[in-house]
Scaffold this motif. Structure first.
Motif, PDB file in Angstrom:
ATOM      1  N   GLN A  63       1.151   4.020  -1.322  1.00  0.00           N
ATOM      2  CA  GLN A  63       2.423   3.309  -1.225  1.00  0.00           C
ATOM      3  C   GLN A  63       3.165   3.689   0.052  1.00  0.00           C
ATOM      4  N   THR A  64       3.099   4.958   0.426  1.00  0.00           N
ATOM      5  CA  THR A  64       3.713   5.398   1.681  1.00  0.00           C
ATOM      6  C   THR A  64       3.059   4.709   2.868  1.00  0.00           C
ATOM      7  N   LEU A  65       1.742   4.577   2.801  1.00  0.00           N
ATOM      8  CA  LEU A  65       1.003   3.895   3.861  1.00  0.00           C
ATOM      9  C   LEU A  65       1.468   2.448   4.010  1.00  0.00           C
ATOM     10  N   LEU A  66       1.582   1.751   2.911  1.00  0.00           N
ATOM     11  CA  LEU A  66       2.019   0.354   2.949  1.00  0.00           C
ATOM     12  C   LEU A  66       3.444   0.241   3.479  1.00  0.00           C
ATOM     13  N   ASP A  67       4.316   1.133   3.004  1.00  0.00           N
ATOM     14  CA  ASP A  67       5.707   1.097   3.452  1.00  0.00           C
ATOM     15  C   ASP A  67       5.820   1.362   4.949  1.00  0.00           C
ATOM     16  N   LYS A  68       5.103   2.372   5.439  1.00  0.00           N
ATOM     17  CA  LYS A  68       5.153   2.699   6.865  1.00  0.00           C
ATOM     18  C   LYS A  68       4.574   1.576   7.721  1.00  0.00           C
ATOM     19  N   SER A  69       3.597   0.875   7.186  1.00  0.00           N
ATOM     20  CA  SER A  69       2.911  -0.168   7.948  1.00  0.00           C
ATOM     21  C   SER A  69       3.584  -1.524   7.834  1.00  0.00           C
ATOM     22  N   GLY A  70       4.596  -1.633   6.983  1.00  0.00           N
ATOM     23  CA  GLY A  70       5.268  -2.920   6.786  1.00  0.00           C
ATOM     24  C   GLY A  70       4.407  -3.920   6.050  1.00  0.00           C
ATOM     25  N   LEU A  71       3.552  -3.425   5.173  1.00  0.00           N
ATOM     26  CA  LEU A  71       2.623  -4.285   4.448  1.00  0.00           C
ATOM     27  C   LEU A  71       2.857  -4.190   2.948  1.00  0.00           C
ATOM     28  N   THR A  72       2.274  -5.124   2.216  1.00  0.00           N
ATOM     29  CA  THR A  72       2.266  -5.076   0.757  1.00  0.00           C
ATOM     30  C   THR A  72       0.817  -4.990   0.299  1.00  0.00           C
ATOM     31  N   ALA A  73       0.632  -4.704  -0.972  1.00  0.00           N
ATOM     32  CA  ALA A  73      -0.723  -4.628  -1.514  1.00  0.00           C
ATOM     33  C   ALA A  73      -1.478  -5.944  -1.332  1.00  0.00           C
ATOM     34  N   GLU A  74      -0.747  -7.059  -1.377  1.00  0.00           N
ATOM     35  CA  GLU A  74      -1.384  -8.378  -1.235  1.00  0.00           C
ATOM     36  C   GLU A  74      -1.942  -8.600   0.171  1.00  0.00           C
ATOM     37  N   ASP A  75      -1.476  -7.820   1.146  1.00  0.00           N
ATOM     38  CA  ASP A  75      -1.965  -7.965   2.514  1.00  0.00           C
ATOM     39  C   ASP A  75      -3.326  -7.298   2.724  1.00  0.00           C
ATOM     40  N   ILE A  76      -3.735  -6.467   1.780  1.00  0.00           N
ATOM     41  CA  ILE A  76      -4.966  -5.688   1.925  1.00  0.00           C
ATOM     42  C   ILE A  76      -6.104  -6.358   1.169  1.00  0.00           C
ATOM     43  N   ARG A  77      -7.176  -6.665   1.878  1.00  0.00           N
ATOM     44  CA  ARG A  77      -8.321  -7.332   1.251  1.00  0.00           C
ATOM     45  C   ARG A  77      -9.115  -6.367   0.370  1.00  0.00           C
ATOM     46  N   TYR A  78      -9.423  -5.188   0.920  1.00  0.00           N
ATOM     47  CA  TYR A  78     -10.194  -4.185   0.193  1.00  0.00           C
ATOM     48  C   TYR A  78      -9.605  -2.802   0.431  1.00  0.00           C
ATOM     49  N   ILE A  79      -9.824  -1.917  -0.550  1.00  0.00           N
ATOM     50  CA  ILE A  79      -9.539  -0.507  -0.351  1.00  0.00           C
ATOM     51  C   ILE A  79     -10.807   0.280  -0.647  1.00  0.00           C
ATOM     52  N   PHE A  80     -11.159   1.146   0.267  1.00  0.00           N
ATOM     53  CA  PHE A  80     -12.307   2.041   0.108  1.00  0.00           C
ATOM     54  C   PHE A  80     -11.731   3.435  -0.129  1.00  0.00           C
ATOM     55  N   ALA A  81     -12.011   4.032  -1.282  1.00  0.00           N
ATOM     56  CA  ALA A  81     -11.351   5.282  -1.628  1.00  0.00           C
ATOM     57  C   ALA A  81     -12.258   6.154  -2.482  1.00  0.00           C
ATOM     58  N   GLY A  82     -12.000   7.460  -2.428  1.00  0.00           N
ATOM     59  CA  GLY A  82     -12.796   8.381  -3.229  1.00  0.00           C
ATOM     60  C   GLY A  82     -12.163   9.746  -3.351  1.00  0.00           C
TER      61      GLY A  82
END
Length: 343
Positions: A63-82
């Motif tokens: 959420q911090t990443l999205l806020d800092k980047s001026g983006l929302t979750a809907e702007d992200i096509r994929y998330i790669f995480a582990g």
């Protein structure tokens, strides 16, 4: 875009348009503390279990990443995480509420490198205009799974490293436009990647992760330099993920034997994140969060500011489980390389 035996040099380079990190109290007291976005004084992050704490840390970082980047979750096509936990439960519960299509990735402590590589490939190939790469670890959840419950109070050998409580994440984009309202363009790009092989020197000491992973990191760095035709001075910095003080000695020796001399431009995230003189972490830091936090707190800002022109980021991983350890297996290592450049 295929480069040499194990590398890719992107024609359509993905750009890093945002990054964020979260860490615990001990990490906040280290050399990178003032550069970490969020530091929790509570190791539980307000949760009831260590595993829930790590999930919450992932959610907070994303959420911090999205806020800092001026983006929302809907702007992200994929998330790669582990993460390091069985069945990637920290990631599953941590990312769930964001409702972003997820690729769960396990590369042990090399996971940040693997998520960045896969996200970069997806963006460069046109499959995702924007993708997030994220990785985390938590000291207590990792100790509970791989070693001993904290209540046991076992002594740690000097070669042991301290699992970082931390999470780092980046947004990779097909173009260099920033969305934070600044009107600026991105100054960091992923120029290429090198995918590592599993390397096993037969080391069975699970408390000495540096010795287990250093051979894989040395092989990766040598292959990357061969694939890209790089000399010893090609990179301003080559930084491994979590070899620590013991692994640092081993990798430099292995590279010297290959005719590669990089001591004046080599470092390790496990050495950077803690103060070895003031903090009792023995050989340094380790875990997925070690390289992820160091990347987002120190390395990416330095590239963005132009203080580093070209960096080879090499997260390292020990491919073990409680089962393999209890069955007396050796601990193979792997490493992945990400070529980051200032634009």
């Amino acid at each position: 875009m295929i480069k040499g035996k194990q590398s890719i040099e992107f024609e359509n380079t993905p750009y890093v348009i945002g990054y964020a990190c979260t860490a615990g109290k001990k990490e906040g007291e280290g050399p990178l503390g003032s550069y970490i976005d969020t530091i929790s004084e509570d190791a539980m992050f307000g949760m009831q279990t260590w595993e829930e704490a790590e999930s919450h840390m992932q959610k907070l970082t994303a959420q911090t990443l999205l806020d800092k980047s001026g983006l929302t979750a809907e702007d992200i096509r994929y998330i790669f995480a582990g993460d390091l936990l069985g069945q990637l439960i920290a990631t599953s519960y941590g990312i769930m509420d964001l409702q972003i299509p997820l690729f769960g990735v396990y590369g042990a402590c090399s996971t940040m490198g693997e998520t960045m590589a896969l996200a970069s490939m997806s963006v460069a190939a046109g499959y995702a205009p924007k993708a997030v790469a994220l990785a985390s670890s938590h000291f207590a959840s990792a100790e509970k799974q791989f070693r001993f419950p904290l209540e046991y109070g076992n002594q740690r050998p000097l070669a042991a490293t301290w699992t970082v409580t931390g999470c780092g994440s980046v947004v990779l984009s097909e173009d260099d436009s920033m969305h934070d309202g600044s009107g600026k363009r991105a100054h960091i790009r992923v120029a290429g990647i090198t995918t590592g092989k599993i390397v096993d020197y037969g080391v069975k000491d699970s408390m000495n992760m540096g010795a287990c992973m250093a051979p894989a990191a040395a092989e990766l760095i040598a292959q990357n330099m061969s694939d890209f035709g790089a000399g010893d001075d090609y990179y301003d910095l080559i930084i491994t993920g979590d070899l620590g003080l013991v692994g640092r000695t081993i990798i430099l020796d292995l590279l010297e034997r290959k005719g590669i001399h990089i001591e004046d431009r080599y470092s390790d995230c496990g050495i950077e994140i803690f103060d070895g003189d003031k903090q009792d972490t023995h050989a340094g830091g380790s875990g997925c969060g070690c390289s992820a936090v160091t990347l987002c707190a120190k390395i990416l800002p330095m590239i963005e500011q132009g203080r580093l022109g070209r960096v080879l980021f090499v997260p390292t991983g020990a491919l073990m489980s409680p089962t393999s350890f209890n069955e007396g297996k050796s601990v193979p290592g792997i490493a992945h390389g990400i070529v980051l450049e200032h634009v």
